[in-house]
Design a protein around this motif. Structure first.
Motif, PDB file in Angstrom:
ATOM      1  N   GLU A  35      10.175   9.306  10.427  1.00 11.16           N
ATOM      2  CA  GLU A  35       9.438   9.149  11.914  1.00 11.16           C
ATOM      3  C   GLU A  35       8.921   7.807  12.137  1.00 11.16           C
ATOM      4  OE1 GLU A  35       7.116  12.649  12.502  1.00 11.16           O
ATOM      5  OE2 GLU A  35       8.956  13.839  12.662  1.00 11.16           O
ATOM      6  N   LYS A  36       8.202   7.413  11.123  1.00 11.00           N
ATOM      7  CA  LYS A  36       7.400   6.241  11.256  1.00 11.00           C
ATOM      8  C   LYS A  36       8.107   5.035  10.816  1.00 11.00           C
ATOM      9  CE  LYS A  36       3.580   8.642  12.069  1.00 11.00           C
ATOM     10  NZ  LYS A  36       2.974   8.593  13.537  1.00 11.00           N
ATOM     11  N   GLY A  37       9.345   5.141  10.349  1.00 13.50           N
ATOM     12  CA  GLY A  37       9.954   3.934  10.053  1.00 13.50           C
ATOM     13  C   GLY A  37       9.515   3.409   8.489  1.00 13.50           C
ATOM     14  N   LEU A  38       8.994   4.228   7.689  1.00 20.26           N
ATOM     15  CA  LEU A  38       8.258   3.570   6.547  1.00 20.26           C
ATOM     16  C   LEU A  38       8.966   3.856   5.195  1.00 20.26           C
ATOM     17  CD1 LEU A  38       4.541   5.076   7.204  1.00 20.26           C
ATOM     18  CD2 LEU A  38       5.454   2.505   7.522  1.00 20.26           C
ATOM     19  N   PRO A  39       9.231   2.889   4.495  1.00 21.75           N
ATOM     20  CA  PRO A  39       9.884   3.318   3.204  1.00 21.75           C
ATOM     21  C   PRO A  39       9.309   4.409   2.209  1.00 21.75           C
ATOM     22  CG  PRO A  39       8.538   0.978   2.881  1.00 21.75           C
ATOM     23  CD  PRO A  39       8.402   1.617   4.448  1.00 21.75           C
ATOM     24  N   LEU A  76       0.712  -1.255  -0.022  1.00 18.15           N
ATOM     25  CA  LEU A  76       0.058  -0.087   0.139  1.00 18.15           C
ATOM     26  C   LEU A  76       0.792   1.138   0.048  1.00 18.15           C
ATOM     27  CD1 LEU A  76      -2.717   1.360  -0.024  1.00 18.15           C
ATOM     28  CD2 LEU A  76      -2.651   1.298   2.673  1.00 18.15           C
ATOM     29  N   GLY A  77       1.013   1.995  -1.279  1.00 18.61           N
ATOM     30  CA  GLY A  77       1.704   3.369  -1.273  1.00 18.61           C
ATOM     31  C   GLY A  77       0.648   4.277  -1.145  1.00 18.61           C
ATOM     32  N   VAL A 125       3.518  -0.825   3.897  1.00 16.64           N
ATOM     33  CA  VAL A 125       2.982   0.629   3.674  1.00 16.64           C
ATOM     34  C   VAL A 125       4.189   1.495   3.305  1.00 16.64           C
ATOM     35  CG1 VAL A 125       1.816   2.796   4.777  1.00 16.64           C
ATOM     36  CG2 VAL A 125       1.127   0.400   5.549  1.00 16.64           C
ATOM     37  N   ILE A 126       4.010   2.129   2.160  1.00 22.31           N
ATOM     38  CA  ILE A 126       5.133   3.224   1.791  1.00 22.31           C
ATOM     39  C   ILE A 126       4.633   4.496   1.369  1.00 22.31           C
ATOM     40  CG2 ILE A 126       6.603   3.663  -0.495  1.00 22.31           C
ATOM     41  CD1 ILE A 126       6.659   0.697  -0.900  1.00 22.31           C
ATOM     42  N   VAL A 127       5.272   5.603   1.786  1.00 23.66           N
ATOM     43  CA  VAL A 127       4.795   6.726   1.484  1.00 23.66           C
ATOM     44  C   VAL A 127       5.545   7.600   0.407  1.00 23.66           C
ATOM     45  CG1 VAL A 127       4.904   8.966   2.874  1.00 23.66           C
ATOM     46  CG2 VAL A 127       4.435   6.922   3.901  1.00 23.66           C
ATOM     47  N   ALA A 128       4.786   8.276  -0.394  1.00 24.49           N
ATOM     48  CA  ALA A 128       5.199   9.125  -1.633  1.00 24.49           C
ATOM     49  C   ALA A 128       5.806  10.355  -0.851  1.00 24.49           C
ATOM     50  CB  ALA A 128       4.362   9.322  -2.463  1.00 24.49           C
TER      51      ALA A 128
END
Length: 343
Positions: free
Chosen positions: A190-194, A103-104, A175-178
């Protein structure tokens, strides 16, 4: 090295929307057969830049048509959606695909989408961190309550739970963040998300964003192994040909028309001024950044990006020719001629 495709379902001049979606589906099916790692699906509304309005819906179709390849959203636009509804969809796809769904999520832009879906500018300008927090809670906890300004609701049970995956596999969907700004990089760290980093960024900029992410992750108290284990994704363009000039020519002939009509169709929600890139210059710029050329050139370009940035996952736009047969050939060559050179 994990190489996948980035599918926009781009509608080129003279094409219908169904044609663009058919090419998107076929490119994903060919990607699995060619041995690629993943397919990443873009989401847009009301513009021919990309005619897929729901990346999770298209992901569901592709997960049902494939058996091995990972399918991810790049991205689901969080300000346009309720985080709980998106979390439910992500959990469903995670469980039913055997853990092959990623989920990006992203903030999107200040487009008229915000008016149509009711989020408004506050959801875009201020609401992303709270929406992401609620989404992450939903994917991790057995019961969740909404306590934010926009999403307030009593505690409810999370159904289905992401940790109910049968057999071996990840506890929940990746979970990936653009990330397009230092603010979003800091939030992901901060969230440790790729992170998913855009195709408009060069290696130097991406390396700086990775360094900032690591700094923010350490400062937020993320375990050291998180920084080592997290695998960011670099978006780009790929066109494989027998000669580099031929590959560049293919994209320069086709992409500017798509960019011109696609980008020009975007409407801001508040009438703010926007400057559109010159389509030809932007296409040439992208060709200079990414694996556009012979198989050897493409492999060397990917390897160089990995060495400079530390990023070893790629989401490459392969539909830049605008042609179905050419796209299928491009995907096949990426898998059968470029991937072996990276092993």
């Amino acid at each position: 090295m994990r190489v996948g495709t980035f599918v926009l379902a781009a509608q080129f001049p003279g094409q219908g929307q169904g044609e663009a979606l058919h090419r998107a589906v076929r490119s994903a099916e060919v990607a699995e057969g060619a041995g690629l790692d993943s397919v990443w699906l873009a989401e847009h509304h009301f513009v021919p830049y990309g005619v897929c309005p729901s990346a999770t819906t298209l992901a569901a179709l592709l997960l049902g048509r494939t058996r091995r390849i990972r399918v991810g959203t790049a991205v689901s636009v969080l300000p346009n959606q309720h985080p709980v509804m998106l979390g439910e969809q992500a959990a469903l796809l995670h469980l039913t695909s055997g853990g092959r769904f990623s989920l990006g999520v992203g903030r999107g832009g200040p487009w008229v989408d915000l008016e149509v879906f009711g989020g408004g500018l506050p959801a875009y300008e201020r609401g992303f961190p709270a929406a992401l927090e609620l989404l992450l809670d939903w994917l991790d906890k057995p019961r969740v309550a909404g306590r934010g300004e926009r999403f307030g609701f009593r505690e409810v049970a999370v159904v289905p739970r992401t940790d109910e995956l049968l057999g071996d596999g990840p506890r929940g969907p990746e979970v990936i963040v653009a990330c397009t700004s230092p603010k979003s990089v800091k939030l992901a760290g901060e969230k440790g998300l790729p992170m998913l980093l855009g195709m408009h960024c060069g290696d130097e900029e991406k390396a700086a964003m990775v360094a900032l992410w690591r700094s923010e992750a350490r400062e937020a108290g993320q375990p050291a192994e998180i920084a080592e284990r997290v695998a960011h994704v670099s978006a780009g363009v790929a066109q494989i040909a027998d000669g580099t000039a031929d590959a560049v020519e293919t994209l320069v002939k086709a992409m500017p028309g798509w960019l011109r009509q696609g980008l020009d169709a975007h409407v801001t929600v508040d009438g703010r001024h926007r400057v559109m890139r010159d389509p030809v210059a932007y296409t040439e710029f992208l060709c200079g950044l990414h694996p556009v050329g012979t198989p050897r050139f493409a492999a060397d370009r990917l390897a160089a990006t990995a060495e400079r940035t530390g990023i070893t996952r790629f989401a490459l736009m392969v539909e830049g020719s605008g042609d179905l047969a050419a796209t299928e050939t491009n995907v096949e060559r990426l898998g059968t001629e470029v991937l072996p050179l990276l092993e």
